[in-house]
Design a protein around this motif. Structure first.
Motif, PDB file in Angstrom:
ATOM      1  N   PHE A 155       0.825  -1.214   0.000  1.00  0.00           N
ATOM      2  CA  PHE A 155       0.000   0.000   0.000  1.00  0.00           C
ATOM      3  C   PHE A 155       0.857   1.261   0.000  1.00  0.00           C
ATOM      4  O   PHE A 155       0.551   2.235  -0.685  1.00  0.00           O
ATOM      5  CB  PHE A 155      -0.956   0.025   1.200  1.00  0.00           C
ATOM      6  CG  PHE A 155      -2.156  -0.862   1.038  1.00  0.00           C
ATOM      7  CD1 PHE A 155      -2.660  -1.198  -0.206  1.00  0.00           C
ATOM      8  CD2 PHE A 155      -2.794  -1.374   2.150  1.00  0.00           C
ATOM      9  CE1 PHE A 155      -3.774  -2.012  -0.346  1.00  0.00           C
ATOM     10  CE2 PHE A 155      -3.908  -2.181   2.033  1.00  0.00           C
ATOM     11  CZ  PHE A 155      -4.395  -2.505   0.781  1.00  0.00           C
ATOM     12  N   VAL A 156       1.915   1.264   0.765  1.00  0.00           N
ATOM     13  CA  VAL A 156       2.809   2.426   0.814  1.00  0.00           C
ATOM     14  C   VAL A 156       3.483   2.636  -0.538  1.00  0.00           C
ATOM     15  O   VAL A 156       3.603   3.773  -1.014  1.00  0.00           O
ATOM     16  CB  VAL A 156       3.846   2.266   1.953  1.00  0.00           C
ATOM     17  CG1 VAL A 156       4.945   3.295   1.838  1.00  0.00           C
ATOM     18  CG2 VAL A 156       3.160   2.361   3.300  1.00  0.00           C
ATOM     19  N   ILE A 160       1.685   6.766  -6.871  1.00  0.00           N
ATOM     20  CA  ILE A 160       0.632   7.690  -7.296  1.00  0.00           C
ATOM     21  C   ILE A 160       1.025   9.131  -6.986  1.00  0.00           C
ATOM     22  O   ILE A 160       0.797  10.039  -7.795  1.00  0.00           O
ATOM     23  CB  ILE A 160      -0.708   7.318  -6.628  1.00  0.00           C
ATOM     24  CG1 ILE A 160      -1.212   5.993  -7.211  1.00  0.00           C
ATOM     25  CG2 ILE A 160      -1.745   8.411  -6.821  1.00  0.00           C
ATOM     26  CD1 ILE A 160      -2.418   5.435  -6.496  1.00  0.00           C
ATOM     27  N   PHE A 161       1.630   9.370  -5.824  1.00  0.00           N
ATOM     28  CA  PHE A 161       2.060  10.719  -5.472  1.00  0.00           C
ATOM     29  C   PHE A 161       3.119  11.232  -6.431  1.00  0.00           C
ATOM     30  O   PHE A 161       3.026  12.355  -6.936  1.00  0.00           O
ATOM     31  CB  PHE A 161       2.595  10.744  -4.042  1.00  0.00           C
ATOM     32  CG  PHE A 161       3.187  12.060  -3.662  1.00  0.00           C
ATOM     33  CD1 PHE A 161       2.380  13.148  -3.401  1.00  0.00           C
ATOM     34  CD2 PHE A 161       4.566  12.219  -3.586  1.00  0.00           C
ATOM     35  CE1 PHE A 161       2.925  14.378  -3.066  1.00  0.00           C
ATOM     36  CE2 PHE A 161       5.116  13.440  -3.248  1.00  0.00           C
ATOM     37  CZ  PHE A 161       4.299  14.517  -2.986  1.00  0.00           C
ATOM     38  N   ILE A 205       2.342   1.725  -3.485  1.00  0.00           N
ATOM     39  CA  ILE A 205       1.331   2.200  -4.438  1.00  0.00           C
ATOM     40  C   ILE A 205       1.032   3.676  -4.198  1.00  0.00           C
ATOM     41  O   ILE A 205       0.941   4.467  -5.138  1.00  0.00           O
ATOM     42  CB  ILE A 205       0.057   1.345  -4.346  1.00  0.00           C
ATOM     43  CG1 ILE A 205       0.333  -0.053  -4.892  1.00  0.00           C
ATOM     44  CG2 ILE A 205      -1.098   1.990  -5.093  1.00  0.00           C
ATOM     45  CD1 ILE A 205      -0.786  -1.041  -4.673  1.00  0.00           C
ATOM     46  N   ALA A 206       0.875   4.075  -2.939  1.00  0.00           N
ATOM     47  CA  ALA A 206       0.601   5.477  -2.621  1.00  0.00           C
ATOM     48  C   ALA A 206       1.763   6.370  -3.041  1.00  0.00           C
ATOM     49  O   ALA A 206       1.546   7.470  -3.568  1.00  0.00           O
ATOM     50  CB  ALA A 206       0.317   5.634  -1.130  1.00  0.00           C
ATOM     51  N   ALA A 207       2.986   5.935  -2.830  1.00  0.00           N
ATOM     52  CA  ALA A 207       4.153   6.720  -3.236  1.00  0.00           C
ATOM     53  C   ALA A 207       4.226   6.839  -4.753  1.00  0.00           C
ATOM     54  O   ALA A 207       4.543   7.910  -5.287  1.00  0.00           O
ATOM     55  CB  ALA A 207       5.430   6.093  -2.692  1.00  0.00           C
TER      56      ALA A 207
END
Length: 54
Positions: free
Chosen positions: A14-15, A21-22, A17-19
């Motif tokens: 999850f981290v 996307i950011f 994927i979030a990074a």
């Protein structure tokens, strides 16, 4: 205790994927003009069905 071996990789995923996307949003200039969106609500849009605008 065995659930922790599943939750840690899921949290890391999850981290990542979030990074991703950011950093995609930063590279594609999603944060370039932050003031324009905040001031758009202050101005009226012209109505298209108004006869004097045609």
């Amino acid at each position: 205790m065995s659930i922790i071996y599943t939750l840690i990789p899921v949290a890391i995923l999850f981290v990542l994927i979030a990074a991703a996307i950011f950093f995609w949003a930063v590279r594609s200039d999603q944060f370039e003009d932050l003031d324009r969106q905040g001031s758009n609500i202050l101005f009226d849009d012209e109505r298209r069905d108004d006869p004097k605008n045609q």
